[in-house]
Design a protein around this motif. Structure first.
Motif, PDB file in Angstrom:
ATOM      1  N   LEU A  98       0.823  -1.205   0.000  1.00 25.69           N
ATOM      2  CA  LEU A  98       0.000   0.000   0.000  1.00 25.69           C
ATOM      3  C   LEU A  98       0.862   1.262   0.000  1.00 25.69           C
ATOM      4  O   LEU A  98       1.873   1.332   0.709  1.00 25.69           O
ATOM      5  CB  LEU A  98      -0.914   0.004   1.234  1.00 25.69           C
ATOM      6  N   PRO A  99       0.464   2.285  -0.768  1.00 30.05           N
ATOM      7  CA  PRO A  99       1.267   3.503  -0.892  1.00 30.05           C
ATOM      8  C   PRO A  99       0.983   4.531   0.196  1.00 30.05           C
ATOM      9  O   PRO A  99       0.826   5.724  -0.084  1.00 30.05           O
ATOM     10  CB  PRO A  99       0.841   4.028  -2.275  1.00 30.05           C
ATOM     11  N   TYR A 100       0.914   4.082   1.436  1.00 28.34           N
ATOM     12  CA  TYR A 100       0.595   4.979   2.543  1.00 28.34           C
ATOM     13  C   TYR A 100       1.551   4.736   3.701  1.00 28.34           C
ATOM     14  O   TYR A 100       2.111   3.650   3.852  1.00 28.34           O
ATOM     15  CB  TYR A 100      -0.850   4.760   3.021  1.00 28.34           C
ATOM     16  N   GLY A 101       1.691   5.756   4.528  1.00 23.93           N
ATOM     17  CA  GLY A 101       2.546   5.639   5.694  1.00 23.93           C
ATOM     18  C   GLY A 101       1.885   4.841   6.809  1.00 23.93           C
ATOM     19  O   GLY A 101       0.694   4.530   6.765  1.00 23.93           O
ATOM     20  N   ASP A 102       2.668   4.541   7.822  1.00 25.43           N
ATOM     21  CA  ASP A 102       2.154   3.813   8.981  1.00 25.43           C
ATOM     22  C   ASP A 102       1.085   4.633   9.695  1.00 25.43           C
ATOM     23  O   ASP A 102       1.192   5.867   9.818  1.00 25.43           O
ATOM     24  CB  ASP A 102       3.286   3.515   9.961  1.00 25.43           C
ATOM     25  N   GLU A 103       0.055   3.948  10.152  1.00 29.19           N
ATOM     26  CA  GLU A 103      -0.981   4.526  11.016  1.00 29.19           C
ATOM     27  C   GLU A 103      -1.594   5.788  10.413  1.00 29.19           C
ATOM     28  O   GLU A 103      -1.810   6.785  11.090  1.00 29.19           O
ATOM     29  CB  GLU A 103      -0.405   4.796  12.411  1.00 29.19           C
TER      30      GLU A 103
END
Length: 213
Positions: A98-103
């Motif tokens: 997924l192209p998103y940061g943690d949390e």
């Protein structure tokens, strides 16, 4: 907001309001599971059928799907229902990367995605990625085919890929596997695991987790 009106079939009015949303996700909406949520990620959005009520209600909605044909349809739908959202909120990508940061997300929806895993390792890779982007206290909603209740109709024990009696091929997790992963994630069940047996052709399970704070 008036949903039903004289001379309008209730089914048509509901579709206009909430689209073709998964009925078990709709159940979570009715129970208030998303009341305190602002960011929603649909990991494997497909046609975008589960996004309509969130787009209409002002949520910050994100979506990832591997099907390049789906992105245009979903971006167009978002432009009509939530024109303030950036079209970049909807991307082509893989659930296991997924192209998103943690949390980053308040909730993640995984509707009819995990049972397309190639094997158990792929299942866990997708699950771990979706869990990674969830904030503490947030909600994970999954709807997936499982072996629960149809074990006697399968040639061997799950988890594994099977040709189901309805003709489809799916990776099936069992109840023990879902509970083991709930524990390994450090999660808690938002409600008991629920499974619908579709006349012994397939079994569809709702798995809702909360990420501990």
């Amino acid at each position: 907001m008036t949903i039903f009106s004289a001379g309008s079939p209730p089914s048509a009015a509901l579709r206009a309001a909430v689209g073709e949303i998964d009925i078990y996700l709709f159940d979570q909406l009715l129970k208030g599971a998303f009341d305190s949520v602002r960011t929603v990620l649909d990991a494997g959005y497909g046609s975008g059928r589960n996004l309509v009520p969130f787009l209409r209600s002002g949520y910050e909605v994100f979506g990832v799907d591997r099907d390049e044909r789906a992105i245009g349809r979903v971006r167009q739908m978002a432009a009509e229902l939530a024109p303030a959202l950036s079209e970049d909120n909807f991307q082509v990508g893989e659930v296991d990367a997924l192209p998103y940061g943690d949390e980053q997300m308040d909730s993640v929806i995984s509707s009819a995605v995990l049972h397309f895993a190639a094997d158990e390792q792929h299942f866990d890779a997708m699950l771990n990625e979706m869990w990674r982007v969830l904030r503490p206290g947030s909600l994970f909603f999954a709807r997936l085919a499982t072996s629960i209740g149809i074990e006697a109709r399968l040639p061997s024990s799950s988890p594994s890929r099977y040709r189901l009696p309805d003709g489809s091929e799916r990776f099936l997790m069992d109840e023990a596997g879902l509970l083991a992963r709930t524990e390994s994630l450090g999660a808690k069940l938002a409600e008991p695991i629920k499974t619908t047996n579709v006349q012994n052709l397939r079994a569809m399970t709702t798995w809702c987790l909360r990420k501990r704070t």
